[in-house]
Write a protein that holds these residues in place. Structure first.
Motif, PDB file in Angstrom:
ATOM      1  N   GLY A  81     115.408 -42.454 -15.694  1.00  0.00           N
ATOM      2  CA  GLY A  81     116.291 -42.672 -16.763  1.00  0.00           C
ATOM      3  C   GLY A  81     117.575 -42.041 -16.425  1.00  0.00           C
ATOM      4  N   ASN A  82     118.290 -41.797 -17.453  1.00  0.00           N
ATOM      5  CA  ASN A  82     119.899 -41.442 -17.243  1.00  0.00           C
ATOM      6  C   ASN A  82     119.867 -39.858 -17.062  1.00  0.00           C
ATOM      7  OD1 ASN A  82     120.818 -43.840 -17.417  1.00  0.00           O
ATOM      8  ND2 ASN A  82     120.796 -43.822 -19.716  1.00  0.00           N
ATOM      9  N   TYR A 130     121.094 -35.876 -17.942  1.00  0.00           N
ATOM     10  CA  TYR A 130     121.233 -35.180 -19.154  1.00  0.00           C
ATOM     11  C   TYR A 130     122.913 -34.844 -19.190  1.00  0.00           C
ATOM     12  CZ  TYR A 130     121.381 -30.992 -22.021  1.00  0.00           C
ATOM     13  OH  TYR A 130     121.456 -30.044 -23.006  1.00  0.00           O
ATOM     14  N   PRO A 131     123.592 -34.874 -20.270  1.00  0.00           N
ATOM     15  CA  PRO A 131     122.980 -34.895 -21.593  1.00  0.00           C
ATOM     16  C   PRO A 131     122.771 -36.493 -22.215  1.00  0.00           C
ATOM     17  CG  PRO A 131     125.406 -34.418 -21.650  1.00  0.00           C
ATOM     18  CD  PRO A 131     125.095 -34.269 -20.366  1.00  0.00           C
ATOM     19  N   ARG A 132     121.802 -36.558 -22.785  1.00  0.00           N
ATOM     20  CA  ARG A 132     121.313 -37.761 -23.334  1.00  0.00           C
ATOM     21  C   ARG A 132     121.330 -37.888 -24.731  1.00  0.00           C
ATOM     22  NH1 ARG A 132     115.680 -38.617 -20.432  1.00  0.00           N
ATOM     23  NH2 ARG A 132     116.159 -39.152 -18.119  1.00  0.00           N
ATOM     24  N   MET A 133     121.811 -37.259 -25.592  1.00  0.00           N
ATOM     25  CA  MET A 133     121.722 -37.137 -27.063  1.00  0.00           C
ATOM     26  C   MET A 133     122.933 -36.338 -27.525  1.00  0.00           C
ATOM     27  SD  MET A 133     120.921 -35.148 -29.778  1.00  0.00           S
ATOM     28  CE  MET A 133     120.059 -33.657 -29.341  1.00  0.00           C
ATOM     29  N   GLU A 150     124.312 -35.331 -31.597  1.00  0.00           N
ATOM     30  CA  GLU A 150     123.968 -35.436 -32.986  1.00  0.00           C
ATOM     31  C   GLU A 150     125.214 -36.179 -33.583  1.00  0.00           C
ATOM     32  OE1 GLU A 150     122.124 -32.570 -36.324  1.00  0.00           O
ATOM     33  OE2 GLU A 150     124.065 -31.992 -35.667  1.00  0.00           O
ATOM     34  N   MET A 204     122.234 -40.103 -34.561  1.00  0.00           N
ATOM     35  CA  MET A 204     122.412 -39.511 -33.279  1.00  0.00           C
ATOM     36  C   MET A 204     122.500 -40.776 -32.427  1.00  0.00           C
ATOM     37  SD  MET A 204     118.147 -38.569 -32.590  1.00  0.00           S
ATOM     38  CE  MET A 204     118.327 -38.702 -30.877  1.00  0.00           C
ATOM     39  N   ASN A 247     121.519 -41.472 -28.461  1.00  0.00           N
ATOM     40  CA  ASN A 247     120.821 -41.551 -27.452  1.00  0.00           C
ATOM     41  C   ASN A 247     121.180 -42.218 -26.234  1.00  0.00           C
ATOM     42  OD1 ASN A 247     118.453 -43.299 -26.323  1.00  0.00           O
ATOM     43  ND2 ASN A 247     118.687 -43.597 -28.432  1.00  0.00           N
ATOM     44  N   VAL A 297     118.686 -42.347 -23.161  1.00  0.00           N
ATOM     45  CA  VAL A 297     117.361 -41.989 -22.395  1.00  0.00           C
ATOM     46  C   VAL A 297     117.507 -42.711 -21.109  1.00  0.00           C
ATOM     47  CG1 VAL A 297     114.995 -41.648 -22.415  1.00  0.00           C
ATOM     48  CG2 VAL A 297     116.344 -41.016 -24.391  1.00  0.00           C
ATOM     49  N   PHE A 356     121.920 -33.195 -39.014  1.00  0.00           N
ATOM     50  CA  PHE A 356     120.904 -34.123 -39.272  1.00  0.00           C
ATOM     51  C   PHE A 356     119.476 -33.808 -38.581  1.00  0.00           C
ATOM     52  CE2 PHE A 356     118.935 -38.320 -37.431  1.00  0.00           C
ATOM     53  CZ  PHE A 356     118.504 -38.634 -38.624  1.00  0.00           C
ATOM     54  N   LEU A 357     119.450 -33.296 -37.303  1.00  0.00           N
ATOM     55  CA  LEU A 357     118.403 -32.655 -36.516  1.00  0.00           C
ATOM     56  C   LEU A 357     118.168 -31.430 -36.905  1.00  0.00           C
ATOM     57  CD1 LEU A 357     119.564 -34.283 -33.285  1.00  0.00           C
ATOM     58  CD2 LEU A 357     117.793 -35.124 -34.750  1.00  0.00           C
ATOM     59  N   ASN A 391     118.589 -26.516 -23.114  1.00  0.00           N
ATOM     60  CA  ASN A 391     118.989 -27.983 -23.234  1.00  0.00           C
ATOM     61  C   ASN A 391     118.906 -28.510 -24.454  1.00  0.00           C
ATOM     62  OD1 ASN A 391     118.954 -27.494 -20.458  1.00  0.00           O
ATOM     63  ND2 ASN A 391     118.146 -29.546 -20.105  1.00  0.00           N
ATOM     64  N   MET A 392     120.087 -29.178 -24.902  1.00  0.00           N
ATOM     65  CA  MET A 392     119.907 -29.709 -26.293  1.00  0.00           C
ATOM     66  C   MET A 392     118.690 -30.822 -26.724  1.00  0.00           C
ATOM     67  SD  MET A 392     123.621 -31.077 -27.526  1.00  0.00           S
ATOM     68  CE  MET A 392     123.806 -32.013 -26.122  1.00  0.00           C
ATOM     69  N   CYS A 401     111.248 -37.798 -27.824  1.00  0.00           N
ATOM     70  CA  CYS A 401     112.531 -38.549 -27.607  1.00  0.00           C
ATOM     71  C   CYS A 401     113.022 -38.242 -26.231  1.00  0.00           C
ATOM     72  CB  CYS A 401     113.551 -37.932 -28.411  1.00  0.00           C
ATOM     73  SG  CYS A 401     114.146 -36.219 -28.052  1.00  0.00           S
ATOM     74  N   LEU A 402     112.608 -37.655 -25.578  1.00  0.00           N
ATOM     75  CA  LEU A 402     113.169 -37.476 -24.048  1.00  0.00           C
ATOM     76  C   LEU A 402     114.642 -37.142 -23.704  1.00  0.00           C
ATOM     77  CD1 LEU A 402     111.030 -40.319 -22.365  1.00  0.00           C
ATOM     78  CD2 LEU A 402     110.354 -38.219 -22.786  1.00  0.00           C
ATOM     79  N   CYS A 403     115.234 -36.570 -24.760  1.00  0.00           N
ATOM     80  CA  CYS A 403     116.572 -36.174 -24.679  1.00  0.00           C
ATOM     81  C   CYS A 403     116.871 -34.932 -23.833  1.00  0.00           C
ATOM     82  CB  CYS A 403     117.164 -36.160 -26.038  1.00  0.00           C
ATOM     83  SG  CYS A 403     117.082 -37.843 -27.068  1.00  0.00           S
ATOM     84  N   CYS A 404     116.031 -33.872 -24.088  1.00  0.00           N
ATOM     85  CA  CYS A 404     116.390 -32.508 -23.412  1.00  0.00           C
ATOM     86  C   CYS A 404     116.228 -32.383 -21.989  1.00  0.00           C
ATOM     87  CB  CYS A 404     115.507 -31.538 -24.392  1.00  0.00           C
ATOM     88  SG  CYS A 404     113.896 -31.615 -24.336  1.00  0.00           S
ATOM     89  N   VAL A 405     115.923 -33.461 -21.163  1.00  0.00           N
ATOM     90  CA  VAL A 405     115.306 -33.396 -19.853  1.00  0.00           C
ATOM     91  C   VAL A 405     116.190 -32.463 -19.060  1.00  0.00           C
ATOM     92  CG1 VAL A 405     114.137 -35.677 -20.049  1.00  0.00           C
ATOM     93  CG2 VAL A 405     116.814 -35.412 -19.301  1.00  0.00           C
ATOM     94  N   ASN A 418     112.953 -35.788 -13.712  1.00  0.00           N
ATOM     95  CA  ASN A 418     113.348 -35.365 -15.130  1.00  0.00           C
ATOM     96  C   ASN A 418     112.119 -34.890 -15.955  1.00  0.00           C
ATOM     97  OD1 ASN A 418     116.109 -35.789 -14.827  1.00  0.00           O
ATOM     98  ND2 ASN A 418     116.053 -37.795 -15.400  1.00  0.00           N
TER      99      ASN A 418
END
Lengths: 302, 256
Positions: free
Chosen positions: A54-55, A57-60, A62, A67, A69, A71, B46-47, B217-218, B226-230, B237
């Protein structure tokens, strides 16, 4: 209790509520919160031929009512899924398990579909021709009728069970793409994948995502998604699966009334892990309130 | 959960004490774990927001969350009136590991800014298990120091402030409690801003001190979906929410 079961290709779903790929892990992540067997089915995260990190960080980020993303299809590859995840899911759940398939080339899609076709409990795949976060993550295929046709035709030959094609909203005419994949034998189309977006940290004067752009999801995209579902449902004769910012039962019904035979719940799972089951309950209650004894009476009323 | 008390520490920080609204007993929560807090009545966020567990008071069944105003969501939380019901998912994540019994060196718990939050619960648990935790707390200035009295009840407290308004002047990594001459340190636990944690990790590596850090991490879901905070680790990761938030530094790919 109203009759909520619907058919998508050869799939018979006990109710029209599915989960959106990439928002629900392999389902197991949510088993402390809900009974997964109460869902029509769940669509597991995007699976590719080989392992993908995957990509970065940061991937997200708000954003207003949603949001972004990026990923980038992090997953351990189809063989890992088949050997390590599938047996557990097949043993634990009777809801339909649908695998979302991504690839960098037509050959990749075909090979993943072929390997999954041998699994008894996988009765359908969702082919992702719309991931905006990977250079060759499929969106290149999903933004032209030729590319969409090419992938659909090849996967159709390799996979005899139900084939769903997930469409990108980042196109001039989603109706044309939907018609093209229908013509190549897709059993259903799901829409919409995320909308390409971008956000900037103004103080740091840097993009919020490592990849600069990413996919926008959440209620912010819902009116666009409802419009596209309505347009596509009027243009094709295969069932349409609607998704995009569904947070609750009311939102799900908006898609059903617009023409969706089933819906997928995505980003809502991040905020309310019980959202899917609450939506099933809401739809049932809504049908009773409106004197509807079969969900089909509501599909495409608009 | 119902807000029992909102203690405004100062403009930027609040200590929220919460108890289950249905009167049930709080589940077991381990030091280093976190909660996902839904922001009540907020149309501009939102989150959920991930917040460290600061302390679990079993005597009155309350969960303590130390919250810094870091944006719209946390700004909303620090305004919470007493009696407000807030939706939390808890407990989440892994935890700090306990030291081996019979170890003889010092256990140093380093917290910077609001990163002191998980160190209180960890210190309390270590003390209860018969260890003698030592705290090294860093802040910008005296007014940014948080819960010092609570830490002093739990172990020896060292303090550094950037401006020298309290304790030693400078960064935690310059504090005499971390100097070579200060005695053998067998384990460091650390939570704070990323540059601070990286600097502490660098010292720990050079001196071969076992070191665990808690990452911030966010996150979107907090559930591993969601695999966002990796964070990039020696295993590739991984999600900070489920594989962390606590990592031994030898699992991370931080380099000097």
């Amino acid at each position: 209790m109203a009759r909520l079961s619907v058919n998508i290709g050869n799939l018979s779903l006990k109710n029209p509520v599915l989960t959106a790929s990439g928002t629900f892990g392999y389902g197991e992540e949510f088993s402390d919160f809900i009974d997964l067997n109460r869902l029509g089915g769940f669509i597991v995260k995007g699976t590719t031929l080989n392992h993908r990190e995957g990509n970065p960080y940061p991937r997200m980020a708000e954003t207003p009512s949603g949001m972004l993303n990026a990923v980038g299809l992090q997953n351990k590859g189809v063989d890992y899924f088949i050997e390590n995840i599938y047996p557990r899911l097949a043993a634990a759940y009777d809801s339909e398990i649908i695998v979302n398939v991504s690839g960098a080339s037509v050959e990749d899609y075909v090979e993943v579909a072929r390997r999954l076709s041998d699994l008894d409990r996988i009765n359908a795949i969702e082919v992702n021709i719309s991931c905006p976060n990977v250079k060759q993550g499929g969106m290149a295929f999903g933004t032209t009728t030729e590319g969409a046709s090419q992938v659909t035709r090849a996967v159709r030959e390799a996979f005899g069970k139900t084939l769903i094609v997930k469409l990108s909203p980042n196109v001039t005419s989603i109706v044309d793409i939907a018609k093209a994949v229908e013509a190549e034998g897709a059993d259903s189309v799901s829409l919409i994948n995320t909308m390409l977006g971008m956000a900037i940290d103004v103080e740091r004067q840097r993009p919020m995502l490592s990849t600069i752009t990413g996919g926008l999801s959440g209620p912010a995209v819902r009116p666009v998604a409802v419009r596209m579902v309505w347009q596509v449902a009027h243009a094709v004769s295969i069932p349409v699966i609607g998704l995009g910012g569904i947070m609750n039962g009311r939102d799900a019904l908006e898609f059903i009334l617009a023409g969706a035979t089933a819906v997928q719940v995505g980003t809502a799972n991040f905020i309310n892990p019980c959202a899917t089951v609450e939506i099933v309950e809401y739809i049932d209650d809504y049908c009773q309130r409106h004197g509807v004894d079969d969900i089909h009476q509501l599909i495409g009323l608009i | 959960m119902r807000v029992v008390e909102n203690r405004h520490i100062h403009a930027l920080y609040s200590l929220l004490r919460l108890t289950p609204a249905d009167g049930s007993k709080l589940p077991e929560m381990l030091p280093g774990q976190f909660v996902q807090v839904e922001i009540p009545d907020s149309s501009s966020t939102f989150l959920r927001r991930p917040i460290s567990i600061n302390f679990v008071d079993t005597t009155d069944n309350t969960l303590w969350l130390l919250i810094r105003n870091a944006g719209k969501g946390t700004a909303r939380l620090i305004e919470s009136p007493e009696g407000l019901i807030i939706n939390l998912i808890l407990p989440l994540g892994n935890s700090f590991s306990m030291p081996e019994q019979g170890q003889t060196g010092r256990l140093l718990l380093i917290g910077g800014g609001v990163g002191v939050a998980p160190m209180l619960q960890l210190g309390k648990v270590l003390k209860l298990a018969g260890f003698s935790p030592e705290f090294l707390l860093g802040a910008r200035s005296k007014t940014d120091l948080l819960e010092v009295d609570m830490f002093e009840e739990t172990g020896v407290v060292h303090i550094s402030t950037d401006d020298g308004s309290f304790g030693e002047k400078g960064l935690v990594t310059q504090h005499s409690a971390l100097a070579d001459s200060s005695g053998i340190i067998s384990k460091i636990y650390c939570c704070g801003p990323a540059p601070m944690m990286k600097a502490v990790a660098s010292i720990a590596r050079k001196r071969s001190i076992d070191c665990e850090v808690s990452l911030e991490n966010m996150m979107a879901c907090g559930l591993g979906a969601c695999l966002c905070c990796v964070e990039n680790t020696v295993k590739g990761n991984v999600c900070v929410c489920t594989e962390g938030p606590v990592f031994n530094i030898n699992q991370l790919t931080w380099h000097d």
